[in-house]
Design a protein around this motif. Structure first.
Motif: not given
Length: 79
Positions: A1-13
């Motif tokens: 869930r954390i990874r999904k939320a981070a992607r939704e706000i524009g974060c990239q791996p």
């Protein structure tokens, strides 16, 4: 869930890597198992390392430095 939320706000791996199990024993031995069945064993006290594949030691390396572990891992992955 954390990874999904981070992607939704524009974060990239930043790092993408294969997952491999690594176990440290109380005797100071690191065992790293690879998906192809190869196994890397490192003696943390002496720096001795060996790659085991199909029950046989296929590579030995003495006095291994931390910077050299990656080469042993790449060799084990490539078997």
């Amino acid at each position: 869930r954390i990874r999904k939320a981070a992607r939704e706000i524009g974060c990239q791996p930043q790092v993408v890597a294969d997952e491999m199990e690594c176990v440290f024993t109380t005797e100071g031995i690191m065992h790293q198992m690879f998906p192809n069945g190869a196994k890397l064993e490192m003696d943390m006290a002496t720096g001795d390392g060996r790659v085991i594949f199909r029950g046989r030691t296929v590579l030995r390396h003495e006095d291994t430095k931390v910077s050299q572990i990656r080469k042993l891992q790449d060799y084990a992955k490539g078997l």
